[in-house]
Scaffold this active site. Sequence first.
Site, short mmCIF file in Angstrom:
data_model
loop_
_atom_site.label_atom_id
_atom_site.label_comp_id
_atom_site.label_asym_id
_atom_site.label_seq_id
_atom_site.Cartn_x
_atom_site.Cartn_y
_atom_site.Cartn_z
N GLY A 89 141.49 -47.03 -73.30
CA GLY A 89 142.89 -46.80 -73.62
C GLY A 89 143.27 -45.42 -74.10
O GLY A 89 144.47 -45.12 -74.19
N GLU A 99 135.12 -48.87 -73.20
CA GLU A 99 135.22 -48.73 -71.75
C GLU A 99 136.41 -47.86 -71.34
O GLU A 99 137.39 -48.36 -70.81
CB GLU A 99 135.27 -50.11 -71.08
CG GLU A 99 136.18 -51.07 -71.81
CD GLU A 99 136.03 -52.52 -71.40
OE1 GLU A 99 134.89 -52.97 -71.24
OE2 GLU A 99 137.06 -53.19 -71.28
N PRO A 100 136.30 -46.55 -71.57
CA PRO A 100 137.37 -45.65 -71.15
C PRO A 100 137.36 -45.43 -69.65
O PRO A 100 136.31 -45.42 -69.01
CB PRO A 100 137.02 -44.34 -71.86
CG PRO A 100 135.54 -44.41 -72.08
CD PRO A 100 135.19 -45.86 -72.23
N GLY A 101 138.56 -45.27 -69.09
CA GLY A 101 138.68 -44.94 -67.67
C GLY A 101 139.40 -43.61 -67.53
O GLY A 101 138.81 -42.56 -67.27
N ARG A 102 140.71 -43.66 -67.81
CA ARG A 102 141.57 -42.48 -67.65
C ARG A 102 141.02 -41.24 -68.35
O ARG A 102 140.94 -40.16 -67.77
CB ARG A 102 142.96 -42.82 -68.23
CG ARG A 102 144.03 -41.81 -67.96
CD ARG A 102 145.26 -42.15 -68.81
NE ARG A 102 145.67 -43.54 -68.69
CZ ARG A 102 146.50 -44.02 -67.76
NH1 ARG A 102 147.04 -43.21 -66.89
NH2 ARG A 102 146.80 -45.30 -67.72
N ARG A 157 151.58 -43.81 -59.05
CA ARG A 157 151.94 -43.93 -60.47
C ARG A 157 153.40 -43.52 -60.76
O ARG A 157 154.07 -44.21 -61.53
CB ARG A 157 150.96 -43.14 -61.35
CG ARG A 157 149.54 -43.74 -61.31
CD ARG A 157 148.63 -43.13 -62.36
NE ARG A 157 149.05 -43.47 -63.69
CZ ARG A 157 149.62 -42.63 -64.54
NH1 ARG A 157 149.82 -41.38 -64.20
NH2 ARG A 157 149.98 -43.04 -65.73
N TYR A 185 155.12 -46.51 -62.54
CA TYR A 185 155.24 -46.43 -64.01
C TYR A 185 156.16 -45.30 -64.47
O TYR A 185 156.14 -44.93 -65.64
CB TYR A 185 153.87 -46.14 -64.65
CG TYR A 185 152.73 -47.03 -64.26
CD1 TYR A 185 152.74 -48.39 -64.55
CD2 TYR A 185 151.60 -46.50 -63.64
CE1 TYR A 185 151.67 -49.19 -64.22
CE2 TYR A 185 150.52 -47.30 -63.31
CZ TYR A 185 150.56 -48.64 -63.60
OH TYR A 185 149.50 -49.43 -63.27
N CYS A 192 158.89 -43.20 -46.12
CA CYS A 192 160.26 -43.66 -45.85
C CYS A 192 160.73 -44.49 -47.04
O CYS A 192 160.80 -45.73 -46.96
CB CYS A 192 160.29 -44.49 -44.58
SG CYS A 192 160.13 -43.46 -43.17
N TYR A 221 143.51 -43.83 -61.47
CA TYR A 221 144.55 -44.70 -60.91
C TYR A 221 145.36 -43.98 -59.81
O TYR A 221 146.55 -44.20 -59.68
CB TYR A 221 145.46 -45.22 -62.03
CG TYR A 221 144.66 -45.84 -63.15
CD1 TYR A 221 143.94 -47.01 -62.94
CD2 TYR A 221 144.57 -45.24 -64.40
CE1 TYR A 221 143.16 -47.56 -63.94
CE2 TYR A 221 143.78 -45.79 -65.42
CZ TYR A 221 143.08 -46.95 -65.18
OH TYR A 221 142.30 -47.49 -66.16
C1 LIG Z 1 139.80 -54.36 -69.61
C2 LIG Z 1 140.04 -52.90 -69.45
N1 LIG Z 1 139.14 -52.04 -69.94
C3 LIG Z 1 139.30 -50.72 -69.81
C4 LIG Z 1 140.40 -50.18 -69.19
C5 LIG Z 1 140.52 -48.69 -69.07
O1 LIG Z 1 141.63 -48.20 -69.70
P1 LIG Z 1 141.89 -46.64 -69.76
O2 LIG Z 1 141.84 -46.13 -68.36
O3 LIG Z 1 143.22 -46.50 -70.35
O4 LIG Z 1 140.82 -46.05 -70.62
C6 LIG Z 1 141.37 -51.04 -68.67
C7 LIG Z 1 142.58 -50.50 -68.00
O5 LIG Z 1 143.67 -50.85 -68.24
C8 LIG Z 1 141.19 -52.45 -68.81
O6 LIG Z 1 142.08 -53.30 -68.32
#
Ligand SMILES: Cc1ncc(COP(=O)(O)O)c(C=O)c1O
Length: 464
Positions: A274, A316-319, A356, A360, A387, A416
């Site tokens: 997050g 568990e970071p993604g972004r 995105r 969003y 289009c 994303y």
């Molecule tokens: C369960 C879970 N974990 C981790 C993430 C990664 O979140 P972020 O990309 O904001 O770090 C998400 C994305 O929404 C998620 O749904």
Amino acid sequence: MVSTHPTGVKHAGSQYLPQRSSTNAISPNQELLPLTAKVNSSDSLEIGGCDVTTLVQQFGSPLYILDEETLRTACQQYRDTFKQYYQGESQVLYASKAWNCLAVCAIANSEGLGIDVASGGELYTALTAGVSPDKIYYHGNNKSRAELLYAIETGVNIVADNWYELQTLVELAQQQQPVRILLRLTPGIDCHTHDYIRTGHLDSKFGFDPGDLDEVFTYVSQQVALNCVGVHAHIGSQIFERQPHRDLAALMVQWLTKAASYGLTLTELDVGGGLGITYTESDDPPSIEEWVKPICEVIQEACAAENLPLPKLLCEPGRSLIATACVTAYTIGSSKTIPDIRTYVAIDGGMSDNPRPITYQSVYRAVVANKMSAPLTEKVTIAGKHCESGDVLIKDALLPKTQPGDILVVMGTGAYNYSMASNYNRLPRPAAVLVANGEANLILQRETYQDLIRQDRLPERLKS
Ligand SMILES: Cc1ncc(COP(=O)(O)O)c(C=O)c1O
């Protein structure tokens, strides 16, 4: 933050370059451009030692350009900061929904990260990339029976989301070893982000309701088919506030205490992801260290107060791991000026490679890669080629004067974007290259028209 030339004219490229400081480690999520970005002697943007304009000539456009150094730096910062501040065991997982492909999973794996997956397809990719099943955590609010069986057979950790899933797991697991699960709970913690990416408040499709905790712990403690090792929560994405994750950490330790009263010894605590990133100059997210440290402190203090052993701490970071590492390069084509209203400048991609903004209302920044120090004299709206009137990537972008053939680079597109890309209007998905030390390797091939019709079937009676 916008740099102004002595003449009073704002200049394009340099204000977005990484701001290196000799005292503090640079946190990739606080930058706009990848860490290796610079302007070379041809006044062109360079990333990973590769000239962006040359990359487009070589690999075509649109093109995702992923900087390996920025991605590895973010992985290392997460991993090492947990080691520094947490006295127990820790494991950072890359939330691969941000961008799941073989090369990205392999890089995260090589930095010691595990992988969070959210579908059978993401799981298949992570396993194929060589990630060990014990370092894969499988999420989702409606995993199919086939997906659950695949997860059981490959021996990955399953984050159980609801009653239906628990019961299906018990059924499927009967012939096998007990299935290793974590329980996803909805913490009821609110944070300020877009409604679609908020998941921790009570009205969320994800996870068990906290009101069901007693019942869930009772059920799980009675199932020999289930080996419940921990709890999980994720409160949302693109979060700048610091308090919600502190509150979450404290609450999750209470869940461990409660579980113990049902005879469940939970040894893993996963606080989700997050942490936000800088998409524009006005974004001010905490650094990776500023996010990790308080979580470690709160958990250590709460465990000491509850007399609990320290759990293995996961996040568990993604972004914040991958967004800043990537830019998307487009070629500018047509434009349209509507007097007293706006000028549209169109690029050769749009909502299919970056959904995105339309989904969003996300805001991005861009530079013109082949004119990095030209004065910013134009305010234009960057339109995609679909289009769809709403197919606008950036409203009111401040750019130098552009012409067809110029290369527009949109920043912060690692998360994303490719993973949410579509073939809308039957546009082939772009290629992606990994850049490092002046070398570019193709990691995702550009789709072809043949790829677009690969799954099409023409019934015999329609053939002419
Ligand atoms: C369960 C879970 N974990 C981790 C993430 C990664 O979140 P972020 O990309 O904001 O770090 C998400 C994305 O929404 C998620 O749904």
